[in-house]
Design a protein around this motif. Structure first.
Motif, mmCIF file in Angstrom:
data_model
loop_
_atom_site.group_PDB
_atom_site.id
_atom_site.type_symbol
_atom_site.label_atom_id
_atom_site.label_comp_id
_atom_site.label_asym_id
_atom_site.label_seq_id
_atom_site.Cartn_x
_atom_site.Cartn_y
_atom_site.Cartn_z
ATOM 1 N N ALA A 37 0.833 -1.202 0.000
ATOM 2 C CA ALA A 37 0.000 0.000 0.000
ATOM 3 C C ALA A 37 0.867 1.251 0.000
ATOM 4 C CB ALA A 37 -0.919 0.004 1.221
ATOM 5 N N TYR A 38 0.377 2.262 -0.682
ATOM 6 C CA TYR A 38 1.008 3.574 -0.650
ATOM 7 C C TYR A 38 0.089 4.445 0.191
ATOM 8 C CZ TYR A 38 2.853 8.091 -2.075
ATOM 9 O OH TYR A 38 3.386 9.358 -2.080
ATOM 10 N N ALA A 39 0.434 4.591 1.473
ATOM 11 C CA ALA A 39 -0.439 5.297 2.411
ATOM 12 C C ALA A 39 0.359 6.245 3.301
ATOM 13 C CB ALA A 39 -1.207 4.282 3.246
ATOM 14 N N PRO A 40 1.065 7.218 2.686
ATOM 15 C CA PRO A 40 1.896 8.114 3.489
ATOM 16 C C PRO A 40 1.094 9.086 4.355
ATOM 17 C CG PRO A 40 1.831 8.877 1.225
ATOM 18 C CD PRO A 40 1.124 7.546 1.262
ATOM 19 N N TYR A 41 -0.181 9.276 4.078
ATOM 20 C CA TYR A 41 -0.988 10.249 4.804
ATOM 21 C C TYR A 41 -1.769 9.590 5.941
ATOM 22 C CZ TYR A 41 0.404 12.472 0.549
ATOM 23 O OH TYR A 41 1.171 12.931 -0.495
ATOM 24 N N THR A 59 -4.947 -9.036 -7.076
ATOM 25 C CA THR A 59 -4.754 -8.333 -5.814
ATOM 26 C C THR A 59 -4.730 -6.824 -6.021
ATOM 27 O OG1 THR A 59 -2.339 -8.452 -6.014
ATOM 28 C CG2 THR A 59 -3.433 -10.246 -4.822
ATOM 29 N N GLY A 60 -4.896 -6.114 -4.921
ATOM 30 C CA GLY A 60 -4.801 -4.663 -4.936
ATOM 31 C C GLY A 60 -4.527 -4.149 -3.540
ATOM 32 N N SER A 61 -3.899 -2.989 -3.478
ATOM 33 C CA SER A 61 -3.659 -2.323 -2.194
ATOM 34 C C SER A 61 -4.096 -0.868 -2.329
ATOM 35 C CB SER A 61 -2.182 -2.407 -1.807
ATOM 36 O OG SER A 61 -1.362 -1.809 -2.802
ATOM 37 N N ASN A 62 -4.349 -0.220 -1.198
ATOM 38 C CA ASN A 62 -4.784 1.173 -1.281
ATOM 39 C C ASN A 62 -3.638 2.055 -1.756
ATOM 40 O OD1 ASN A 62 -3.795 0.540 1.433
ATOM 41 N ND2 ASN A 62 -4.466 2.574 2.071
ATOM 42 N N LEU A 72 -7.243 5.608 -4.206
ATOM 43 C CA LEU A 72 -8.141 4.486 -4.468
ATOM 44 C C LEU A 72 -7.936 3.404 -3.426
ATOM 45 C CD1 LEU A 72 -10.313 3.802 -6.577
ATOM 46 C CD2 LEU A 72 -8.571 2.592 -7.861
ATOM 47 N N CYS A 73 -9.027 2.853 -2.950
ATOM 48 C CA CYS A 73 -8.994 1.785 -1.952
ATOM 49 C C CYS A 73 -8.508 0.475 -2.568
ATOM 50 C CB CYS A 73 -10.386 1.561 -1.382
ATOM 51 S SG CYS A 73 -11.090 2.990 -0.541
ATOM 52 N N ALA A 74 -8.037 -0.422 -1.709
ATOM 53 C CA ALA A 74 -7.528 -1.718 -2.152
ATOM 54 C C ALA A 74 -8.593 -2.547 -2.868
ATOM 55 C CB ALA A 74 -6.986 -2.500 -0.950
ATOM 56 N N GLU A 75 -9.806 -2.543 -2.321
ATOM 57 C CA GLU A 75 -10.865 -3.363 -2.902
ATOM 58 C C GLU A 75 -11.197 -2.925 -4.322
ATOM 59 O OE1 GLU A 75 -11.903 -2.843 1.550
ATOM 60 O OE2 GLU A 75 -10.834 -1.742 -0.018
ATOM 61 N N ARG A 76 -11.287 -1.614 -4.534
ATOM 62 C CA ARG A 76 -11.595 -1.111 -5.880
ATOM 63 C C ARG A 76 -10.404 -1.269 -6.813
ATOM 64 N NH1 ARG A 76 -13.525 4.584 -5.090
ATOM 65 N NH2 ARG A 76 -12.666 4.350 -3.005
ATOM 66 N N THR A 77 -9.188 -1.122 -6.291
ATOM 67 C CA THR A 77 -8.005 -1.363 -7.117
ATOM 68 C C THR A 77 -8.049 -2.794 -7.651
ATOM 69 O OG1 THR A 77 -6.692 0.204 -5.830
ATOM 70 C CG2 THR A 77 -5.480 -1.399 -7.120
ATOM 71 N N ALA A 78 -8.348 -3.747 -6.774
ATOM 72 C CA ALA A 78 -8.380 -5.158 -7.175
ATOM 73 C C ALA A 78 -9.567 -5.480 -8.085
ATOM 74 C CB ALA A 78 -8.406 -6.053 -5.931
ATOM 75 N N LYS A 101 -0.398 1.121 10.002
ATOM 76 C CA LYS A 101 0.971 0.663 9.758
ATOM 77 C C LYS A 101 1.740 0.457 11.054
ATOM 78 C CE LYS A 101 5.097 1.855 7.143
ATOM 79 N NZ LYS A 101 5.692 2.797 6.202
ATOM 80 N N GLU A 102 1.541 1.349 12.019
ATOM 81 C CA GLU A 102 2.410 1.384 13.182
ATOM 82 C C GLU A 102 1.810 0.854 14.475
ATOM 83 O OE1 GLU A 102 3.520 5.481 13.041
ATOM 84 O OE2 GLU A 102 4.687 5.179 11.199
ATOM 85 N N ARG A 103 0.640 0.256 14.398
ATOM 86 C CA ARG A 103 0.093 -0.368 15.609
ATOM 87 C C ARG A 103 -0.763 -1.573 15.211
ATOM 88 N NH1 ARG A 103 -5.194 1.092 16.396
ATOM 89 N NH2 ARG A 103 -5.860 2.974 15.332
#
Length: 160
Positions: A37-41, A59-62, A72-78, A101-103
């Protein structure tokens, strides 16, 4: 006036090992692709894996964007990748794994409203239910037999 009640049935598995073997494998793919996933925000990583009736897994990731609505969300990407690359194949199941990511997150994360609508569109297109499995990063897994269990009053082509 008539009152109607809408109910939803969700199966809850205490752990992934309770799932059928092929769903365990599909969920593993969702967990693996989640790491792409690319989720820097939001720093909220989501992975989705779709099993098609020809045995292919898509497969897909957000994928986020600094212009938030452009992500775009993972589900729609896939699901859109499946539709673009395998337009004549039916979607049997979708597995979703999500969490920060961090918890840690052990609570199952269902698809957002936009993804529910997109999956519902494909159920309508193929005239066959799509089983949806969803979980957090670890822990319990929820299953619905059809996306319409999560979106019972879905907007569809019959309204157009």
């Amino acid at each position: 006036m008539i009152k109607k009640q809408i109910t939803t049935e969700i199966e809850v598995y205490e752990k992934e090992s309770e799932l059928p073997k092929h769903i365990q494998q599909l969920m593993l793919k969702a967990k693996e692709v989640r790491l792409n996933a690319y989720a820097p925000y939001s720093k909220f990583l989501v992975g989705a894996a779709i099993l098609l009736d020809n045995g292919e897994v898509v497969t897909g990731s957000n994928q986020e964007n600094s212009s938030y609505p452009s992500g775009l969300c993972a589900e729609r990407t896939a699901i859109y990748a499946a539709g673009a690359n395998y337009p004549n194949q039916k979607i049997l199941q979708i597995a979703i794994a999500a969490g920060p990511k961090e918890r840690e997150n052990i609570n199952p994360v269902p698809p957002c409203g936009a993804c529910r609508q997109a999956i519902a569109e494909y159920e309508q297109k193929q005239e066959q239910a799509i089983e949806v499995y969803f979980m957090g990063k670890t822990g319990k897994v929820c299953r619905v037999a059809s996306l319409l269990s999560l979106l019972p009053l879905a907007f569809d082509r019959h309204f157009l």
